[in-house]
Design an enzyme around this catalytic site. Sequence first.
Site, PDB file in Angstrom:
ATOM      1  N   TYR A 142     -18.687 -53.639 -58.601  1.00 16.21           N
ATOM      2  CA  TYR A 142     -16.911 -53.930 -58.726  1.00 16.21           C
ATOM      3  C   TYR A 142     -15.748 -54.412 -58.859  1.00 16.21           C
ATOM      4  N   LEU A 186     -27.056 -52.467 -65.461  1.00 23.02           N
ATOM      5  CA  LEU A 186     -27.299 -51.230 -65.140  1.00 23.02           C
ATOM      6  C   LEU A 186     -27.769 -51.482 -63.746  1.00 23.02           C
ATOM      7  N   ARG A 231     -27.197 -51.969 -60.721  1.00 19.66           N
ATOM      8  CA  ARG A 231     -27.188 -51.758 -59.303  1.00 19.66           C
ATOM      9  C   ARG A 231     -26.945 -50.168 -59.154  1.00 19.66           C
ATOM     10  N   THR A 288     -20.347 -68.102 -53.019  1.00 21.47           N
ATOM     11  CA  THR A 288     -19.846 -66.985 -52.138  1.00 21.47           C
ATOM     12  C   THR A 288     -19.639 -68.083 -50.168  1.00 21.47           C
ATOM     13  N   SER A 341     -28.480 -64.991 -45.383  1.00 23.84           N
ATOM     14  CA  SER A 341     -29.583 -64.255 -45.474  1.00 23.84           C
ATOM     15  C   SER A 341     -29.753 -64.615 -46.922  1.00 23.84           C
ATOM     16  N   TYR A 379     -29.976 -63.371 -49.717  1.00 22.78           N
ATOM     17  CA  TYR A 379     -28.579 -63.561 -50.389  1.00 22.78           C
ATOM     18  C   TYR A 379     -28.291 -64.943 -50.998  1.00 22.78           C
ATOM     19  N   HIS A 380     -26.708 -64.859 -49.587  1.00 21.26           N
ATOM     20  CA  HIS A 380     -26.125 -66.677 -49.434  1.00 21.26           C
ATOM     21  C   HIS A 380     -26.989 -67.228 -49.888  1.00 21.26           C
ATOM     22  N   LYS A 382     -27.275 -68.041 -53.157  1.00 20.24           N
ATOM     23  CA  LYS A 382     -25.958 -68.691 -53.959  1.00 20.24           C
ATOM     24  C   LYS A 382     -25.777 -70.172 -53.914  1.00 20.24           C
ATOM     25  N   GLN A 412     -16.096 -67.249 -52.667  1.00 19.46           N
ATOM     26  CA  GLN A 412     -15.457 -66.214 -52.346  1.00 19.46           C
ATOM     27  C   GLN A 412     -15.966 -65.278 -51.402  1.00 19.46           C
ATOM     28  N   THR A 440     -18.478 -50.115 -36.533  1.00 25.72           N
ATOM     29  CA  THR A 440     -19.171 -50.343 -35.902  1.00 25.72           C
ATOM     30  C   THR A 440     -19.372 -51.935 -35.933  1.00 25.72           C
ATOM     31  N   TYR A 483     -21.025 -55.216 -35.439  1.00 24.03           N
ATOM     32  CA  TYR A 483     -22.326 -56.334 -34.337  1.00 24.03           C
ATOM     33  C   TYR A 483     -21.567 -57.396 -33.869  1.00 24.03           C
ATOM     34  N   GLU A 512     -27.358 -64.024 -36.200  1.00 22.96           N
ATOM     35  CA  GLU A 512     -25.807 -65.243 -37.127  1.00 22.96           C
ATOM     36  C   GLU A 512     -24.938 -65.435 -35.688  1.00 22.96           C
TER      37      GLU A 512
HETATM   38  P1  NAD Z   1     -21.666 -56.305 -57.491  1.00 19.83           P
HETATM   39  O1  NAD Z   1     -23.134 -55.347 -56.885  1.00 19.83           O
HETATM   40  O2  NAD Z   1     -20.813 -54.180 -57.256  1.00 19.83           O
HETATM   41  O3  NAD Z   1     -21.793 -56.551 -59.517  1.00 19.83           O
HETATM   42  C1  NAD Z   1     -23.199 -56.907 -59.680  1.00 19.83           C
HETATM   43  C2  NAD Z   1     -23.434 -56.520 -61.506  1.00 19.83           C
HETATM   44  O4  NAD Z   1     -23.862 -57.936 -61.704  1.00 19.83           O
HETATM   45  C3  NAD Z   1     -23.703 -55.300 -61.117  1.00 19.83           C
HETATM   46  O5  NAD Z   1     -22.992 -54.314 -61.750  1.00 19.83           O
HETATM   47  C4  NAD Z   1     -25.213 -55.216 -61.303  1.00 19.83           C
HETATM   48  O6  NAD Z   1     -25.658 -54.552 -62.488  1.00 19.83           O
HETATM   49  C5  NAD Z   1     -25.201 -56.672 -62.338  1.00 19.83           C
HETATM   50  N1  NAD Z   1     -26.180 -57.353 -62.480  1.00 19.83           N
HETATM   51  C6  NAD Z   1     -27.024 -58.037 -61.472  1.00 19.83           C
HETATM   52  N2  NAD Z   1     -28.258 -58.657 -61.769  1.00 19.83           N
HETATM   53  C7  NAD Z   1     -27.644 -58.509 -63.124  1.00 19.83           C
HETATM   54  C8  NAD Z   1     -28.654 -59.078 -64.121  1.00 19.83           C
HETATM   55  N3  NAD Z   1     -30.201 -59.455 -63.711  1.00 19.83           N
HETATM   56  N4  NAD Z   1     -28.477 -58.812 -65.214  1.00 19.83           N
HETATM   57  C9  NAD Z   1     -27.548 -58.205 -65.263  1.00 19.83           C
HETATM   58  N5  NAD Z   1     -26.424 -57.830 -64.950  1.00 19.83           N
HETATM   59  C10 NAD Z   1     -27.007 -57.951 -63.472  1.00 19.83           C
HETATM   60  O7  NAD Z   1     -20.773 -56.685 -56.909  1.00 19.83           O
HETATM   61  P2  NAD Z   1     -19.468 -57.323 -56.723  1.00 19.83           P
HETATM   62  O8  NAD Z   1     -18.726 -56.822 -55.696  1.00 19.83           O
HETATM   63  O9  NAD Z   1     -18.851 -56.969 -58.002  1.00 19.83           O
HETATM   64  O10 NAD Z   1     -20.247 -58.409 -56.528  1.00 19.83           O
HETATM   65  C11 NAD Z   1     -19.806 -59.886 -57.548  1.00 19.83           C
HETATM   66  C12 NAD Z   1     -19.952 -60.553 -57.408  1.00 19.83           C
HETATM   67  O11 NAD Z   1     -18.876 -61.402 -56.574  1.00 19.83           O
HETATM   68  C13 NAD Z   1     -21.089 -61.482 -57.219  1.00 19.83           C
HETATM   69  O12 NAD Z   1     -22.097 -61.946 -57.212  1.00 19.83           O
HETATM   70  C14 NAD Z   1     -21.367 -61.122 -55.883  1.00 19.83           C
HETATM   71  O13 NAD Z   1     -22.472 -62.103 -55.087  1.00 19.83           O
HETATM   72  C15 NAD Z   1     -19.533 -62.268 -55.763  1.00 19.83           C
HETATM   73  N6  NAD Z   1     -19.255 -61.821 -54.402  1.00 19.83           N
HETATM   74  C16 NAD Z   1     -18.497 -60.319 -54.112  1.00 19.83           C
HETATM   75  C17 NAD Z   1     -17.901 -60.422 -52.888  1.00 19.83           C
HETATM   76  C18 NAD Z   1     -17.474 -59.209 -52.647  1.00 19.83           C
HETATM   77  O14 NAD Z   1     -16.837 -59.297 -51.737  1.00 19.83           O
HETATM   78  N7  NAD Z   1     -17.776 -57.933 -53.264  1.00 19.83           N
HETATM   79  C19 NAD Z   1     -17.532 -61.631 -52.344  1.00 19.83           C
HETATM   80  C20 NAD Z   1     -17.784 -62.607 -53.126  1.00 19.83           C
HETATM   81  C21 NAD Z   1     -19.305 -62.954 -53.867  1.00 19.83           C
HETATM   82  N1  USQ Z   2     -20.457 -56.392 -39.575  1.00 24.60           N
HETATM   83  C1  USQ Z   2     -20.631 -55.525 -38.876  1.00 24.60           C
HETATM   84  N2  USQ Z   2     -20.663 -54.379 -38.962  1.00 24.60           N
HETATM   85  C2  USQ Z   2     -20.629 -53.318 -40.404  1.00 24.60           C
HETATM   86  C3  USQ Z   2     -21.121 -54.623 -40.575  1.00 24.60           C
HETATM   87  C4  USQ Z   2     -21.012 -55.957 -41.053  1.00 24.60           C
HETATM   88  O1  USQ Z   2     -19.955 -56.024 -37.660  1.00 24.60           O
HETATM   89  O2  USQ Z   2     -20.872 -52.486 -39.697  1.00 24.60           O
HETATM   90  C5  USQ Z   2     -20.532 -57.589 -39.620  1.00 24.60           C
HETATM   91  C6  USQ Z   2     -21.769 -58.592 -40.078  1.00 24.60           C
HETATM   92  O3  USQ Z   2     -23.072 -59.186 -39.021  1.00 24.60           O
HETATM   93  C7  USQ Z   2     -21.063 -59.842 -39.910  1.00 24.60           C
HETATM   94  C8  USQ Z   2     -19.775 -59.805 -41.184  1.00 24.60           C
HETATM   95  O4  USQ Z   2     -19.569 -58.141 -40.473  1.00 24.60           O
HETATM   96  O5  USQ Z   2     -20.969 -60.450 -39.446  1.00 24.60           O
HETATM   97  C9  USQ Z   2     -19.426 -59.560 -41.867  1.00 24.60           C
HETATM   98  O6  USQ Z   2     -20.758 -58.824 -43.517  1.00 24.60           O
HETATM   99  P1  USQ Z   2     -20.095 -57.911 -44.483  1.00 24.60           P
HETATM  100  O7  USQ Z   2     -21.727 -57.083 -44.607  1.00 24.60           O
HETATM  101  O8  USQ Z   2     -18.836 -57.345 -44.987  1.00 24.60           O
HETATM  102  O9  USQ Z   2     -20.430 -59.432 -45.523  1.00 24.60           O
HETATM  103  P2  USQ Z   2     -21.539 -59.817 -46.071  1.00 24.60           P
HETATM  104  O10 USQ Z   2     -22.578 -59.690 -45.517  1.00 24.60           O
HETATM  105  O11 USQ Z   2     -20.663 -61.374 -45.697  1.00 24.60           O
HETATM  106  O12 USQ Z   2     -21.221 -59.580 -47.760  1.00 24.60           O
HETATM  107  C10 USQ Z   2     -20.497 -59.890 -48.615  1.00 24.60           C
HETATM  108  C11 USQ Z   2     -20.651 -59.778 -50.106  1.00 24.60           C
HETATM  109  C12 USQ Z   2     -21.491 -61.074 -50.582  1.00 24.60           C
HETATM  110  C13 USQ Z   2     -20.608 -61.629 -50.373  1.00 24.60           C
HETATM  111  C14 USQ Z   2     -19.711 -62.071 -48.825  1.00 24.60           C
HETATM  112  C15 USQ Z   2     -19.065 -62.608 -48.385  1.00 24.60           C
HETATM  113  O13 USQ Z   2     -21.361 -58.060 -49.152  1.00 24.60           O
HETATM  114  O14 USQ Z   2     -22.062 -60.166 -52.137  1.00 24.60           O
HETATM  115  O15 USQ Z   2     -21.094 -62.344 -50.588  1.00 24.60           O
HETATM  116  O16 USQ Z   2     -19.566 -60.600 -48.330  1.00 24.60           O
HETATM  117  S1  USQ Z   2     -19.165 -64.085 -47.531  1.00 24.60           S
HETATM  118  O17 USQ Z   2     -19.058 -62.581 -46.169  1.00 24.60           O
HETATM  119  O18 USQ Z   2     -17.866 -64.650 -47.312  1.00 24.60           O
HETATM  120  O19 USQ Z   2     -20.462 -64.572 -47.529  1.00 24.60           O
END
Ligand code: NAD
Ligand code: USQ
Length: 417
Positions: A9, A31, A33, A142, A177, A179-180, A183, A206, A251, A253, A326
């Site tokens: 993305y 690829l 994702r 993040t 989580s 995931y978090h 990081k 971010q 929705t 939560y 949470e």
């Molecule tokens: P995304 O899932 O769209 O893109 C991540 C890409 O990384 C995918 O194309 C995937 O195929 C690739 N990838 C994953 N594991 C890999 C590996 N082992 N080797 C090579 N490629 C790999 O995610 P995004 O939304 O574009 O987010 C990008 C980064 O920014 C992530 O690290 C995410 O944690 C961070 N981030 C995103 C957000 C958000 O709101 N989207 C917010 C905060 C942080």
């Molecule tokens: N939430 C709702 N309704 C929904 C989905 C989510 O109330 O339908 C709530 C969740 O419970 C949470 C909040 O919205 O409290 C944020 O959830 P989210 O799904 O919008 O975002 P999050 O899971 O935190 O993850 C996203 C990205 C992740 C990035 C993160 C930034 O997927 O890659 O790291 O945002 S941050 O939130 O600053 O950690």
Amino acid sequence: MLVLGADGYIGWPMAMHLSRLGYRVVAVDNLARRRWDREGGTYSLVPIRSMGQRTRRWAELTGRRIEWRRLDLTDYPALDRVFAEFRPEAVVHFAEQRSAPFSMIDRDHAVFSQVNNVVGTLNLLFAIRDHAPDCHLIKLGTMGEYGTPNIDIEEGYLEIEHNGRKDRLPYPKVAGSFYHLSKVHDSNNIHFACRIWGVRATDLNQGVVYGIETEDTALDPDLMTRFDFDSIWGTALNRFCVQAAVGQPLTVYGKGGQTRGYLDIRDTMACITLALQNPAERGECRVFNQFTEQFSINQLADLVAEARAQHGLKTSVSHIANPRVEVEAHYYNAKHQHLLDLGLKPHYLGETLIDSVIGAVGRYADRVDKVLLSKPSVNWRSGGNEVWERYAHREGAPRVGRAAAARLGRTRVRAAL
Ligand code: NAD
Ligand code: USQ
């Protein structure tokens, strides 16, 4: 310049943005994702092209070349070869599994998420040490690393006075989580590599990114980036806009007081460019909080409803049982000054919501699958993935579902180890 995770993305618009600025860009992704989408029956609301088609179209329209390499960061020999070949000046690292719900499905997905992310970043640190020690690592972390402490969130470090002595230490992290947490583990490894090998790094904590239009994605439909709306990959704001567009209640939560930082995807482009043009020093592990505004989930729902009301459209909101563990009402005051000091000029959600999200969603509303939009599919306590199970048993469904997901998780984890 390497852009890792360039099929994602943010990664794809970033690769184009840097190419437009004149950098020689090597776009790297495994690829994964797209595979996770096939496995789980999810998809981007906005149709997206393959990396080959994207890079070809980019070259046709701009005369600029983005070199495309399929590579898994957990495959060290392959990463080592790319570093030996290009010896990059900078690496922008997006290549991780980024969904909190995905990481909470079951043991396999938790282990996979952490192995993929932590091992990938660790490999990258060794490749930098051995082939490009002067390279600037720009790593996407993040805001969720910090969790929701009852004190102000600083940018990476905290001055602490304890028993009459003072120190500046990494800010405590209480992530929400697996995931978090991956990081957080990355941040610790990067900090250590800076200290022992003199790596220069910017760890960008971010917030949630919204919007799909940048100067470059808007050039041509073949250059669009993905938009996720399901309960595994879609963020709350994306989901709310899609739910509203198809007449479903938003929705929220639980109580909806969960507060997070947010930024427009165009500001992500700007922040990373600013970090790149003002690199960290050798041995410095710099942390920037990368977001421009903070909102609670209730405020997001109100913003969507207000934006639609301006067009005479009604929106309903439902508070449903929170599948996550949470805090639902809390203090939140996160600093985000460093990028402003470097010159960031933010876009604000209230001004761009209609153009940057609601408008785009409206154009693709007929592609929405309401099953994916409905109630959350992963529970933090019990795991599972209801949506995938429903897909797995649907007539004509691809071979998806928990069993397939678990098999994939196991294979990938074994391969990575
Ligand atoms: P995304 O899932 O769209 O893109 C991540 C890409 O990384 C995918 O194309 C995937 O195929 C690739 N990838 C994953 N594991 C890999 C590996 N082992 N080797 C090579 N490629 C790999 O995610 P995004 O939304 O574009 O987010 C990008 C980064 O920014 C992530 O690290 C995410 O944690 C961070 N981030 C995103 C957000 C958000 O709101 N989207 C917010 C905060 C942080
Ligand atoms: N939430 C709702 N309704 C929904 C989905 C989510 O109330 O339908 C709530 C969740 O419970 C949470 C909040 O919205 O409290 C944020 O959830 P989210 O799904 O919008 O975002 P999050 O899971 O935190 O993850 C996203 C990205 C992740 C990035 C993160 C930034 O997927 O890659 O790291 O945002 S941050 O939130 O600053 O950690």
